[in-house]
Design a protein around this motif. Structure first.
Motif, PDB file in Angstrom:
ATOM      1  N   GLY A 128       0.823  -1.210   0.000  1.00  0.00           N
ATOM      2  CA  GLY A 128       0.000   0.000   0.000  1.00  0.00           C
ATOM      3  C   GLY A 128       0.853   1.255   0.000  1.00  0.00           C
ATOM      4  N   LYS A 129       1.906   1.246   0.817  1.00  0.00           N
ATOM      5  CA  LYS A 129       2.828   2.388   0.846  1.00  0.00           C
ATOM      6  C   LYS A 129       3.520   2.559  -0.504  1.00  0.00           C
ATOM      7  N   MET A 130       3.889   1.440  -1.123  1.00  0.00           N
ATOM      8  CA  MET A 130       4.559   1.521  -2.421  1.00  0.00           C
ATOM      9  C   MET A 130       3.614   2.082  -3.475  1.00  0.00           C
ATOM     10  N   GLU A 131       2.363   1.638  -3.453  1.00  0.00           N
ATOM     11  CA  GLU A 131       1.377   2.144  -4.406  1.00  0.00           C
ATOM     12  C   GLU A 131       1.185   3.656  -4.237  1.00  0.00           C
ATOM     13  N   SER A 132       1.092   4.112  -2.998  1.00  0.00           N
ATOM     14  CA  SER A 132       0.953   5.549  -2.726  1.00  0.00           C
ATOM     15  C   SER A 132       2.182   6.307  -3.207  1.00  0.00           C
ATOM     16  N   SER A 133       3.349   5.737  -2.957  1.00  0.00           N
ATOM     17  CA  SER A 133       4.597   6.383  -3.381  1.00  0.00           C
ATOM     18  C   SER A 133       4.651   6.501  -4.898  1.00  0.00           C
ATOM     19  N   LEU A 134       4.243   5.450  -5.599  1.00  0.00           N
ATOM     20  CA  LEU A 134       4.232   5.493  -7.068  1.00  0.00           C
ATOM     21  C   LEU A 134       3.298   6.585  -7.581  1.00  0.00           C
ATOM     22  N   LYS A 135       2.142   6.740  -6.934  1.00  0.00           N
ATOM     23  CA  LYS A 135       1.197   7.773  -7.353  1.00  0.00           C
ATOM     24  C   LYS A 135       1.788   9.167  -7.173  1.00  0.00           C
ATOM     25  N   LEU A 136       2.569   9.340  -6.100  1.00  0.00           N
ATOM     26  CA  LEU A 136       3.185  10.634  -5.813  1.00  0.00           C
ATOM     27  C   LEU A 136       4.405  10.906  -6.686  1.00  0.00           C
ATOM     28  N   LEU A 137       4.951   9.877  -7.290  1.00  0.00           N
ATOM     29  CA  LEU A 137       6.214   9.987  -8.025  1.00  0.00           C
ATOM     30  C   LEU A 137       6.124  10.917  -9.227  1.00  0.00           C
ATOM     31  N   GLY A 138       5.035  10.876  -9.950  1.00  0.00           N
ATOM     32  CA  GLY A 138       4.888  11.724 -11.130  1.00  0.00           C
ATOM     33  C   GLY A 138       5.536  11.119 -12.361  1.00  0.00           C
ATOM     34  N   GLU A 139       5.254  11.756 -13.479  1.00  0.00           N
ATOM     35  CA  GLU A 139       5.775  11.290 -14.769  1.00  0.00           C
ATOM     36  C   GLU A 139       7.089  11.986 -15.081  1.00  0.00           C
ATOM     37  N   PRO A 140       7.978  11.397 -15.859  1.00  0.00           N
ATOM     38  CA  PRO A 140       7.909  10.093 -16.503  1.00  0.00           C
ATOM     39  C   PRO A 140       8.338   8.946 -15.575  1.00  0.00           C
ATOM     40  N   CYS A 141       8.770   9.310 -14.353  1.00  0.00           N
ATOM     41  CA  CYS A 141       9.318   8.282 -13.447  1.00  0.00           C
ATOM     42  C   CYS A 141       8.335   7.148 -13.177  1.00  0.00           C
ATOM     43  N   LYS A 142       7.087   7.485 -12.918  1.00  0.00           N
ATOM     44  CA  LYS A 142       6.088   6.467 -12.603  1.00  0.00           C
ATOM     45  C   LYS A 142       6.019   5.437 -13.733  1.00  0.00           C
ATOM     46  N   THR A 143       5.938   5.910 -14.970  1.00  0.00           N
ATOM     47  CA  THR A 143       5.829   5.009 -16.120  1.00  0.00           C
ATOM     48  C   THR A 143       7.115   4.217 -16.336  1.00  0.00           C
ATOM     49  N   LEU A 181      11.642   7.433  -5.611  1.00  0.00           N
ATOM     50  CA  LEU A 181      10.604   6.529  -5.099  1.00  0.00           C
ATOM     51  C   LEU A 181      10.950   6.061  -3.690  1.00  0.00           C
ATOM     52  N   LYS A 182      12.212   5.702  -3.455  1.00  0.00           N
ATOM     53  CA  LYS A 182      12.640   5.276  -2.120  1.00  0.00           C
ATOM     54  C   LYS A 182      12.403   6.384  -1.105  1.00  0.00           C
ATOM     55  N   LYS A 183      12.757   7.598  -1.489  1.00  0.00           N
ATOM     56  CA  LYS A 183      12.589   8.736  -0.588  1.00  0.00           C
ATOM     57  C   LYS A 183      11.109   8.914  -0.232  1.00  0.00           C
ATOM     58  N   LEU A 184      10.241   8.865  -1.235  1.00  0.00           N
ATOM     59  CA  LEU A 184       8.799   8.996  -0.994  1.00  0.00           C
ATOM     60  C   LEU A 184       8.291   7.855  -0.110  1.00  0.00           C
ATOM     61  N   PHE A 185       8.755   6.652  -0.383  1.00  0.00           N
ATOM     62  CA  PHE A 185       8.323   5.475   0.365  1.00  0.00           C
ATOM     63  C   PHE A 185       8.668   5.615   1.847  1.00  0.00           C
ATOM     64  N   PHE A 186       9.903   5.985   2.139  1.00  0.00           N
ATOM     65  CA  PHE A 186      10.343   6.036   3.531  1.00  0.00           C
ATOM     66  C   PHE A 186       9.864   7.273   4.277  1.00  0.00           C
TER      67      PHE A 186
END
Length: 189
Positions: A128-143, A181-186
């Protein structure tokens, strides 16, 4: 009731009261709450998604009948009870289908035990945390991250898709995206 409340995992007391009061909402939430755990158990032990649905349905019926019959006494977490019932039902089904020809007690050692429920719960939280982090990551990184890790695309394919000059540049960008992504996750609690 809010949409978030409808989709949240019901408390053990909510489930018991919901069954006693014939609440369809609580039963739907119960079905959604613990099915992934049961699906993983069944698939990891020679089953299919349909097998998992059948076993889960049977376990919910066992719970429902025990609560309605007044025989249900909660001595552990409800999640643990459901997992345990599903595990026993699946072992019984495996035995009946002769997928395992030996003594069923030998097989029980290879199936995860109830203590693994907490591990599954922790993994669900991490996903769940990873999914939230991916959503916050933004493009093009998320893709880029999804293409490489989820869709199994090569660095060359990602390079062409995003117009990088070569695969090494795409790899560098993927690395930078992973760091973000790691930064957002933690940062999440």
């Amino acid at each position: 009731m809010s949409k978030e409340m409808n989709n949240s995992v019901p408390t053990d007391n909510e489930v018991i009261l919901g069954i006693l009061n014939n609440s369809e909402t609580v039963l739907k939430r119960l079905y959604l709450a613990y099915f992934p755990m049961v699906l993983q158990l069944i698939i990891n032990n020679s089953g299919t998604q349909d097998d998992a649905k059948d076993i889960y349905q049977e376990a919910i019926i066992v719970l429902y009948n025990k609560v309605k019959g007044g025989e249900f006494e909660l001595s552990s977490k409800l999640k643990t009870f459901i997992y345990s019932v599903c595990r026993r039902l699946w072992l019984k089904r495996l035995s009946q289908m002769n997928r395992y020809g030996g003594d069923i007690r030998d097989f029980q050692e290879h199936l995860p035990v109830e203590e693994d429920v907490d591990l599954h719960s922790d993994r669900d939280i991490q996903f769940g945390k990873m999914e939230s982090s991916l959503k916050l990551l933004g493009e093009p990184c998320k893709t880029i991250i999804e293409d490489f890790y989820i869709n199994d695309r090569s660095m060359q394919e990602i390079c062409e898709k995003f117009g990088y000059t070569n695969a090494d540049n795409a790899k560098t960008q993927k690395y930078k995206c992973l760091q973000r992504l790691k930064k957002l996750f933690f940062q999440q609690k």
